[in-house]
Enzyme design. Structure first.
Site, PDB file in Angstrom:
ATOM      1  N   GLU A  11       0.857  -1.188   0.000  1.00 52.73           N
ATOM      2  CA  GLU A  11       0.000   0.000   0.000  1.00 52.73           C
ATOM      3  C   GLU A  11       0.886   1.228   0.000  1.00 52.73           C
ATOM      4  OE1 GLU A  11      -3.093   0.174   2.999  1.00 52.73           O
ATOM      5  OE2 GLU A  11      -2.932   2.361   3.138  1.00 52.73           O
TER       6      GLU A  11
ATOM      7  N   GLU B 186      -2.493  11.194   3.124  1.00 51.85           N
ATOM      8  CA  GLU B 186      -3.537  11.053   4.126  1.00 51.85           C
ATOM      9  C   GLU B 186      -3.521  12.310   4.990  1.00 51.85           C
ATOM     10  OE1 GLU B 186      -4.376   6.781   5.821  1.00 51.85           O
ATOM     11  OE2 GLU B 186      -2.209   7.144   5.835  1.00 51.85           O
TER      12      GLU B 186
END
Length: 268
Positions: free
Chosen positions: A144, A149
């Protein structure tokens, strides 16, 4: 959008040499991909580029929203932007999580999005990537890459992270970028980028590099799982392990605006 077009041209070294032929526009690499989100007001995202994750719970993250494919939660604004719209309803929170799985996957090059983020306690927007092998290898072995974020209580901070076997979740290899002068990512658009090559991933905000990950960055004996195709995701979560739950200060609805998502493959 013109700045990124210039940056892409420079990256590709695409200026033609002088010849006796009439000048031609630089060729676009056959594997390049983008979505500029041009379309009419309230239209859904292009189904040839995007599909959806649907449901509640956030796949183990203790998130509070239910992801839908409703145009109430995800649509174009008619001005060249994708809108992910987060609602608080009597039955709970609703939002959207888009992905290119089964439609497009990138491997090495520049991956970038220009986004205006939401903000507020418990709001968790992200632009990220999962290994295309996830159905066979599962997470985190598939890899990932979190290009961006943000947790809403830190409105000027972006996180760039990789997750893999032995370094996932809270143990991901991560760094933070903080906007100067108390600026907020919700006040305007910013670009979130990775430059990705075999054995290296570098993270940028507004073309400023703040984090590079290589096999030497990983825990001893951990596998590097980022040299294969990855698909793209965009979402806004509510609550969860990372940001915590909304509180009385959190305002709804919330929106994430995406100006574009672009991929340019690595040139050799």
């Amino acid at each position: 959008m013109s700045a990124i077009v210039l940056a892409i041209a420079a990256m590709c070294n695409s200026l033609p040499s002088a010849t006796s032929q009439p000048p031609q526009a630089p060729a676009v690499p056959a594997q390049s991909w983008s979505d500029e989100f041009d379309g009419p007001l309230n239209a859904p995202p292009d189904p040839h580029r995007w599909t959806y994750d649907l449901g509640a719970g956030g796949w183990g993250n203790r998130e509070l929203q239910t992801y839908t494919a409703s145009t109430q939660n995800v649509h174009l604004d008619g001005q060249g932007h994708l809108v992910i719209h987060v609602e608080s309803t009597p039955s709970g929170f609703t939002s959207a999580r888009l992905k290119t799985k089964g439609l497009f996957a990138a491997q090495f090059g520049r991956v970038e999005a220009r986004i205006q983020l939401p903000s507020g306690q418990g709001i968790w927007p992200a632009f990220w990537m999962l290994g295309e092998s996830i159905d066979g290898r599962r997470w985190p072995d598939c890899g990932e890459i979190d290009v961006m974020e943000n947790i809403g209580r830190e409105p000027g901070t972006a996180h760039g992270t990789v997750h893999g076997p032995g370094y996932s979740g809270a143990k991901g290899i991560t760094a933070r970028f903080v906007l100067p002068n108390h600026q907020r990512f919700s006040d305007g658009f910013h670009t979130f980028t990775i430059q990705w090559a075999p054995q290296t991933v570098s993270f940028y905000v507004d073309d400023v590099r703040y984090h590079t990950v290589a096999p030497s960055s990983l825990p001893a004996g951990a596998a590097w799982v980022f040299d294969h195709p990855f698909f793209l995701l965009l979402n806004v979560a509510v609550g969860g392990n990372f940001p915590g739950a909304p509180d009385a200060t959190t305002q709804f609805p919330q929106e994430m605006l995406v100006d574009y998502v672009r991929y340019l493959p690595l040139t050799r």
